[in-house]
Design a protein around this motif. Structure first.
Motif, PDB file in Angstrom:
ATOM      1  N   ARG A  77       0.833  -1.210   0.000  1.00 52.40           N
ATOM      2  CA  ARG A  77       0.000   0.000   0.000  1.00 52.40           C
ATOM      3  C   ARG A  77       0.867   1.258   0.000  1.00 52.40           C
ATOM      4  O   ARG A  77       0.536   2.258  -0.648  1.00 52.40           O
ATOM      5  N   LEU A  78       1.967   1.200   0.728  1.00 44.11           N
ATOM      6  CA  LEU A  78       2.881   2.341   0.789  1.00 44.11           C
ATOM      7  C   LEU A  78       3.495   2.613  -0.580  1.00 44.11           C
ATOM      8  O   LEU A  78       3.537   3.758  -1.045  1.00 44.11           O
ATOM      9  N   LEU A  79       3.962   1.562  -1.244  1.00 47.08           N
ATOM     10  CA  LEU A  79       4.574   1.725  -2.558  1.00 47.08           C
ATOM     11  C   LEU A  79       3.560   2.194  -3.596  1.00 47.08           C
ATOM     12  O   LEU A  79       3.908   2.924  -4.531  1.00 47.08           O
ATOM     13  N   LEU A  80       2.321   1.800  -3.422  1.00 52.76           N
ATOM     14  CA  LEU A  80       1.268   2.201  -4.351  1.00 52.76           C
ATOM     15  C   LEU A  80       0.963   3.696  -4.246  1.00 52.76           C
ATOM     16  O   LEU A  80       0.650   4.349  -5.243  1.00 52.76           O
ATOM     17  N   VAL A 114       8.645   6.322   8.375  1.00 51.02           N
ATOM     18  CA  VAL A 114       9.106   7.437   9.204  1.00 51.02           C
ATOM     19  C   VAL A 114       9.490   8.627   8.333  1.00 51.02           C
ATOM     20  O   VAL A 114       9.150   9.783   8.635  1.00 51.02           O
ATOM     21  N   LYS A 115      10.174   8.370   7.234  1.00 50.22           N
ATOM     22  CA  LYS A 115      10.572   9.453   6.338  1.00 50.22           C
ATOM     23  C   LYS A 115       9.356  10.160   5.738  1.00 50.22           C
ATOM     24  O   LYS A 115       9.340  11.389   5.592  1.00 50.22           O
ATOM     25  N   ALA A 118       1.639   5.008   6.415  1.00 52.37           N
ATOM     26  CA  ALA A 118       2.872   5.173   7.189  1.00 52.37           C
ATOM     27  C   ALA A 118       2.567   5.173   8.686  1.00 52.37           C
ATOM     28  O   ALA A 118       3.289   4.558   9.487  1.00 52.37           O
ATOM     29  N   HIS A 119       1.512   5.855   9.071  1.00 51.78           N
ATOM     30  CA  HIS A 119       1.060   5.863  10.467  1.00 51.78           C
ATOM     31  C   HIS A 119       0.767   4.443  10.944  1.00 51.78           C
ATOM     32  O   HIS A 119       1.197   4.017  12.028  1.00 51.78           O
ATOM     33  N   ASP A 120       0.050   3.678  10.129  1.00 51.81           N
ATOM     34  CA  ASP A 120      -0.319   2.309  10.507  1.00 51.81           C
ATOM     35  C   ASP A 120       0.911   1.413  10.644  1.00 51.81           C
ATOM     36  O   ASP A 120       0.957   0.537  11.524  1.00 51.81           O
ATOM     37  N   MET A 173      12.562  -3.361   8.442  1.00 57.03           N
ATOM     38  CA  MET A 173      13.216  -2.085   8.725  1.00 57.03           C
ATOM     39  C   MET A 173      13.061  -1.118   7.557  1.00 57.03           C
ATOM     40  O   MET A 173      12.890   0.089   7.755  1.00 57.03           O
ATOM     41  N   HIS A 174      13.104  -1.638   6.333  1.00 56.07           N
ATOM     42  CA  HIS A 174      12.911  -0.779   5.166  1.00 56.07           C
ATOM     43  C   HIS A 174      11.509  -0.170   5.180  1.00 56.07           C
ATOM     44  O   HIS A 174      11.327   1.033   4.936  1.00 56.07           O
ATOM     45  N   THR A 175      10.508  -0.979   5.470  1.00 49.61           N
ATOM     46  CA  THR A 175       9.127  -0.498   5.503  1.00 49.61           C
ATOM     47  C   THR A 175       8.948   0.562   6.582  1.00 49.61           C
ATOM     48  O   THR A 175       8.324   1.608   6.357  1.00 49.61           O
TER      49      THR A 175
END
Length: 238
Positions: free
Chosen positions: A73-76, A139-140, A108-110, A132-134
């Motif tokens: 979902r983040l990458l999307l 965080v960024k 990102a919050h989730d 750790m990457h996720t």
């Protein structure tokens, strides 16, 4: 084909913003949601284990799978996070991109709160690159949002982003200090994402200026070439 590979093929880099891109993104989102729903009940992240034995066998795999889901979902949504600098009312032709950008912030919050839960339950270990990457990327993204708010370039969405960022840093510090592998992974990610906030703020400034110019000209013409050049996979990571 794995959904995450389809996301990369569709959005990294974006060649043009077309109706087809929009349709593919909706299809990918639906496929992700369906994937989560189709997980065996034992691996569902909301499944309650009956005893400690079941928890040991099922809880960690289910949480890691959910982390995988959140990464997808983040990458999307990541290529659109800079659009949160816009308000839909001032840039209606970017309403979809703005919505996707805010989705990135929520994901990102989730991720941060999932990571905190996993650490508290001893389900997340240092040196695990995928996790750790996720977390680092999340965080960024949140730090970028905080930077926009500090610069009066974005409105609050009700999230206490400063506290979530603080929690995310604590999670990363815990993982970094957990082992030598964790420290090496942290250092590698720091190098990988060293320019992420600056580059993404620049993207926000560009789309904000572009939206203002469009508003003055009264045009709906798409002009994303500058953004296209900057959203190549290796650059959005840096």
């Amino acid at each position: 084909m794995l959904i995450i590979l389809r996301i990369q093929k569709t959005l990294y880099p974006v060649v043009t913003w077309t109706e087809e891109t929009y349709t593919k993104m909706l299809a990918l989102t639906n496929d992700l949601d369906e994937w989560l729903l189709r997980l065996p009940i034992q691996l569902n992240p909301e499944c309650n284990c009956n005893n400690d034995s079941e928890q040991a066998d099922r809880l960690r795999p289910s949480k890691l799978l959910y982390m995988d889901f959140l990464l997808a979902r983040l990458l999307l949504s990541l290529p659109f996070v800079h659009y949160i600098a816009l308000e839909p009312i001032e840039a209606p032709h970017y309403s979809f991109q703005i919505s996707v950008g805010w989705s990135c912030i929520q994901v990102a919050h989730d991720v941060i709160y999932l990571a905190e839960e996993m650490i508290e339950n001893k389900l997340l270990f240092s040196g695990h690159w995928f996790s750790m990457h996720t977390i680092f990327q999340s965080v960024k993204c949140l730090m970028f949002y905080q930077r926009l708010m500090d610069s009066s370039l974005a409105e609050t969405n009700g999230m206490n982003v400063r506290e979530v960022c603080k929690l995310g840093v604590q999670v990363l510090t815990c993982l970094k200090n957990g082992s030598q592998a964790g420290e090496r992974t942290f250092d590698a990610l720091t190098s990988l994402f060293k320019d992420f906030i600056r580059n993404t703020v620049n993207l926000s400034l560009h789309v904000k200026a572009n939206a203002a110019a469009r508003s003055q000209l009264g045009t709906e013409e798409e002009d994303l070439q500058w953004w296209i050049d900057r959203t190549k996979l290796e650059e959005i990571g840096g």
